[in-house]
Design a protein around this motif. Structure first.
Motif, short mmCIF file in Angstrom:
data_model
loop_
_atom_site.label_atom_id
_atom_site.label_comp_id
_atom_site.label_asym_id
_atom_site.label_seq_id
_atom_site.Cartn_x
_atom_site.Cartn_y
_atom_site.Cartn_z
N THR A 151 0.82 -1.22 0.00
CA THR A 151 0.00 0.00 0.00
C THR A 151 0.85 1.27 0.00
OG1 THR A 151 -0.08 -0.10 2.41
CG2 THR A 151 -1.94 -1.06 1.23
N ASN A 152 2.18 1.12 -0.02
CA ASN A 152 3.07 2.29 0.15
C ASN A 152 2.60 3.14 1.33
OD1 ASN A 152 5.17 4.11 -0.31
ND2 ASN A 152 3.94 5.34 -1.71
N ALA A 153 2.54 2.51 2.49
CA ALA A 153 2.05 3.19 3.69
C ALA A 153 2.94 4.39 4.00
CB ALA A 153 2.04 2.22 4.86
N ARG A 165 8.11 3.78 0.45
CA ARG A 165 8.79 3.67 -0.85
C ARG A 165 10.27 4.06 -0.78
NH1 ARG A 165 6.71 3.37 -5.61
NH2 ARG A 165 4.61 3.96 -4.97
N ASN A 198 9.78 -0.36 -7.47
CA ASN A 198 8.83 0.73 -7.25
C ASN A 198 7.47 0.51 -7.88
OD1 ASN A 198 9.63 3.24 -5.65
ND2 ASN A 198 11.53 2.64 -6.68
N LEU A 199 7.41 -0.38 -8.86
CA LEU A 199 6.11 -0.71 -9.46
C LEU A 199 5.30 -1.61 -8.52
CD1 LEU A 199 4.29 -0.35 -11.90
CD2 LEU A 199 5.46 -2.26 -12.99
N GLY A 202 3.00 -0.26 -3.61
CA GLY A 202 1.73 0.44 -3.84
C GLY A 202 0.80 -0.25 -4.82
N SER A 203 1.13 -1.47 -5.28
CA SER A 203 0.26 -2.13 -6.27
C SER A 203 -0.77 -3.05 -5.61
CB SER A 203 1.10 -2.88 -7.30
OG SER A 203 1.77 -3.96 -6.69
N GLU A 429 -2.03 7.28 1.69
CA GLU A 429 -1.22 6.23 2.32
C GLU A 429 -1.97 4.93 2.59
OE1 GLU A 429 0.19 8.16 5.89
OE2 GLU A 429 -1.76 8.08 6.88
N HIS A 430 -3.25 4.87 2.33
CA HIS A 430 -4.02 3.66 2.64
C HIS A 430 -4.22 2.75 1.43
CE1 HIS A 430 -6.11 5.84 6.26
NE2 HIS A 430 -4.84 5.63 6.46
N GLY A 431 -4.21 3.30 0.24
CA GLY A 431 -4.51 2.53 -0.96
C GLY A 431 -5.97 2.66 -1.38
N LYS B 189 2.83 12.53 -0.70
CA LYS B 189 2.45 11.13 -0.54
C LYS B 189 1.41 10.81 -1.58
CE LYS B 189 2.08 10.62 4.49
NZ LYS B 189 1.11 10.69 5.61
N SER B 191 -0.95 6.99 -2.67
CA SER B 191 -1.12 5.55 -2.86
C SER B 191 -2.37 5.35 -3.68
CB SER B 191 -1.26 4.84 -1.50
OG SER B 191 -0.06 4.93 -0.77
N GLY B 193 -3.34 4.05 -7.00
CA GLY B 193 -3.03 3.30 -8.21
C GLY B 193 -1.55 3.05 -8.37
N TYR B 194 -1.18 2.28 -9.42
CA TYR B 194 0.24 1.99 -9.67
C TYR B 194 0.99 3.31 -9.82
CZ TYR B 194 -1.65 -2.61 -11.01
OH TYR B 194 -2.31 -3.81 -11.03
N ASN B 195 2.21 3.35 -9.35
CA ASN B 195 2.95 4.61 -9.38
C ASN B 195 3.65 4.83 -10.72
OD1 ASN B 195 5.02 6.69 -8.80
ND2 ASN B 195 3.99 6.61 -6.81
N ASN B 198 7.08 6.86 -10.80
CA ASN B 198 8.29 6.09 -10.55
C ASN B 198 8.65 5.13 -11.68
OD1 ASN B 198 9.86 6.42 -7.92
ND2 ASN B 198 7.74 6.74 -7.29
#
Lengths: 472, 472
Positions: A151-153, A165, A198-199, A202-203, A429-431, B189, B191, B193-195, B198
């Protein structure tokens, strides 16, 4: 669309992980049917829960799932707030809970190697033992590393130390095909091909199952201090932040919280909030190499805030005071959780926070719904709580469903629209998970979503991995 | 494979950008046929150079190129070292040089918005004027922001402040289809979708043309200081670094340089290197909020290095001394450039640097080739220079081609093999371009490369954008 998990598949799964690592009984699977989102309408039972111990087992499971067209939903600590780990189409729930080893804290390389199922609290402990420091601090320490990466918290410390990240240097990922890759490494830099690490960050478990991570650590700050600055309105409080940065003060965290939330929490904890004045508070946490330096920073902050119409400056300059303040701040979510329908996670450019919060207050007024709002003042991340209660004269009064049911979607729409207008995104930050999916197109263009879909198709052509999430 | 740029296409291009923004004359295009890589065998003339002024123009050009099957190679400052911006298949060379405006330094949001063709030197200046700070410092200030992002450039300050990736918050990108997207924003910050931001960072202009960037800034450190620590061998020097981190000293930069390179550079600049002892030097740069703090840090570093068998500690504690030291360090590349065949950019886990450099010395000995080696001791990035000269008794003696020609590939192979064995990657901050392409499979698995190819196919199905690079 998907096949069900039949007895043949169960037998094959048993061959891979052993019966002791499988759950099929409804009662035992109830915990695996939801995350921390409050409403049960997104809950869904898996057909089987698998507690896998190795990446190789997971590879076998994903091959099987691909062959049999059965969905697989990876799951960490399940502390998410938008259904990201809910098995929306049943199938296999793949719990990482058994992969809970901190494999290495490599001091010479300033890197830790951990399995995805390590809980944050255990990770912090392992790191601290070595004298090093993992700076990001997402609020919920029961979260697992894999989920935090998926989730890239963020957490409150992003303003100084960045989000998850920034610290993930390498991963082990099982692809939907069953192939295992290990992009990155114990490397502080790399420009060697597209950055797959990095892909995956957060996916949300839709491109591969993260089984291991290499995490960069930092030297620990020597000392920390908390300051509470009361203001009579939020706008003035928020305006303070860029000026601090300009005075070369970079706090670890700057939180804003309204008095009503603080009072509820203090009451909940039977503690005393040490500041009597003010309608809204900035909580500024600073770290430094010495107490002297903290003194200097505190002085500049205090002077500056008073210039900017702060009502007072309260310094928690001993560990006991510090702990008391931080405890109240950290329990805010818990204190109102029972009455919370949904926690929004909007992020806007920092200078837009006060305007956005003003809109929150308007929507609260218009729709007659309680929307306590607080968050990270320095990084633009605003957590508006949509409540199923009202707050009157210091008392929380729960409301029946008919009084809030129709308002939920309206609040989301209004605030996501405001978020879009201010150049923000719907999750800081939650997704996205399930809950925010319908609003993705508010802040991402058709073309961006189409690029994401194409990436998904390439990584997971049969769409077996965590279906129904983000844009799916 | 591709079509040539015929008169019809030239006419259409003229309609888009105007004749004054096109070059077709060979003599005028010579600068656009190469980057800073030393050998001309990878050079290639474009068929036309286009100096575009807007993302909309670029969108038109890419649509045209797609329709006519003509390759497009985006180009920034061309300070790259591996041919990343060379138009390997001719076609259209798309120079970003005219898109050179710093559009905004937004103090309240701590963000700058710049066009891709802004040179680093101009960007630093614009940022410094506001009192803010852009921490990464890739060596070559004539580089343009777009290129720096496309290669995920690093620089010496990565150990404390991270690489370019850590500061890029939003982009404007023209996709090969001609669609324009603006992923990210003025957001610390996200989160959501896909980043994609990056994914574009480090993709070397193969997925889209970066036309604009939103860059996060930081408060500037108050003061900086340089320390030079001489050692009698590199191993001891390198061993010092993790211990400093452990003592909670996080330098801005830790560079290692052998004496011979320093002497050549000092002579080149007609300057004096202030330290007479030692075969290898650590150059440690620290920053802090006050001179007092710098004093404390310097003391700890000095004490610790002496314990670890440093021969002396030289502190450049006034601006003049500081400048002298940094000038010599920063001109090292220039001083030996005329005799350099290739600069490697290997990155290994930090604790492996000394072992890797030992291998460099062995290869130098075995193949009888001069391989001066220096780099970033704290982040594992080692720049071995493959030379077309030898160095004897303080003099550089150029060698004829037959004495180095066959050795180049052997050096690469040996050192990339060593890099792989140590868990490293072949590029830490320069990118792959053309030159490192044959070695990509040394450090990336087939599966990783296949995922990258799939992403490329999805973003650029007709492969018109910067063909022949990274894995293509």
């Amino acid at each position: 669309m998907y096949n069900t998990v039949n007895q043949d598949i169960l037998d094959e799964l048993e061959g891979i992980v052993g019966k002791e690592n499988m759950l099929v009984d409804q009662e035992e699977m109830i915990d695996y049917s939801h995350d921390e989102f409050s409403l049960s309408d997104i809950s869904k039972f898996p057909e089987v829960v698998i507690k896998s111990g190795t990446a190789e087992e997971i590879a076998e499971i994903l091959k099987l799932a691909n062959r049999e067209n059965v969905p697989v939903t990876p799951r960490g600590g399940a502390s998410g707030l938008c259904g990201g780990c809910v098995p929306s189409f049943g199938g296999i729930l793949l719990s990482l809970e058994k992969m809970n080893r901190v494999l290495e804290v490599d001091i010479a390389n300033q890197m830790a190697v951990v399995e995805a199922g390590v809980r944050l609290m255990d990770f912090y402990e392992a790191v601290e033992e070595t004298g090093l420091f993992f700076p990001p601090h997402p609020g919920e320490e029961s979260a697992m590393v894999g989920g935090v990466i998926a989730t890239n918290a963020g957490g409150a410390r992003a303003v100084k130390y960045g989000v998850i990240r920034n610290y993930i240097r390498g991963l082990e990922v099982v692809l939907p095909s069953g192939k295992i890759i290990q992009p990155g490494g114990k490397l502080m830099k790399t420009s060697t091909g597209y950055n797959l690490v990095n892909l995956f960050i957060g996916s949300e478990g839709t491109l591969g199952v993260i089984t291991k991570a290499i995490i960069q650590l930092m030297p620990a700050p020597e000392v920390m201090r908390s300051l509470i600055i009361p203001y009579d309105n939020l706008e003035k409080a928020i305006e303070t932040v860029p000026y601090l940065i300009h005075r070369k003060i970079l706090p670890l965290a700057v939180e804003f919280v309204p008095r009503e939330v603080i009072e509820i929490t203090a009451k909940f904890l039977r503690k005393q909030w040490p500041v009597s004045v003010g309608e809204t508070f900035l909580l500024i946490i600073i770290d430094a190499a010495s107490e002297d330096e903290l003194d200097k920073m505190s002085e500049i902050i205090a002077e500056f805030c008073m210039e900017k119409e702060a009502l007072d400056v309260f310094v928690a300059d001993n560990p006991k005071k510090q702990e008391q303040v931080l405890e109240i701040r950290s329990k805010v979510y818990e204190a109102i959780k029972a009455y919370t329908l949904e926690i929004l996670d909007i992020v806007v450019p920092r200078a837009e926070i006060a305007h956005h919060v003003k809109r929150v207050h308007e929507v609260s007024e218009d729709l007659q719904i309680w929307l306590p709002t607080f968050g990270h003042a320095a990084d633009g991340n605003v957590h508006t709580h949509i409540m199923k209660a009202r707050y009157e004269n210091g008392t929380i009064i729960p409301l029946p469903e008919e009084e809030w049911k129709d308002k939920l979607a309206k609040v989301r729409e209004e605030l996501y629209r405001d978020c879009r207008m201010r150049g923000g995104k719907i999750s800081g930050e939650h997704g996205i998970g399930i809950i925010k999916k319908p609003y993705l197109s508010y802040v991402l263009s058709e073309e961006e979503i189409s690029l994401m879909r194409g990436i998904k198709d390439h990584f997971d052509p049969n769409r077996i991995l965590n279906p129904g999430k983000i844009f799916d």
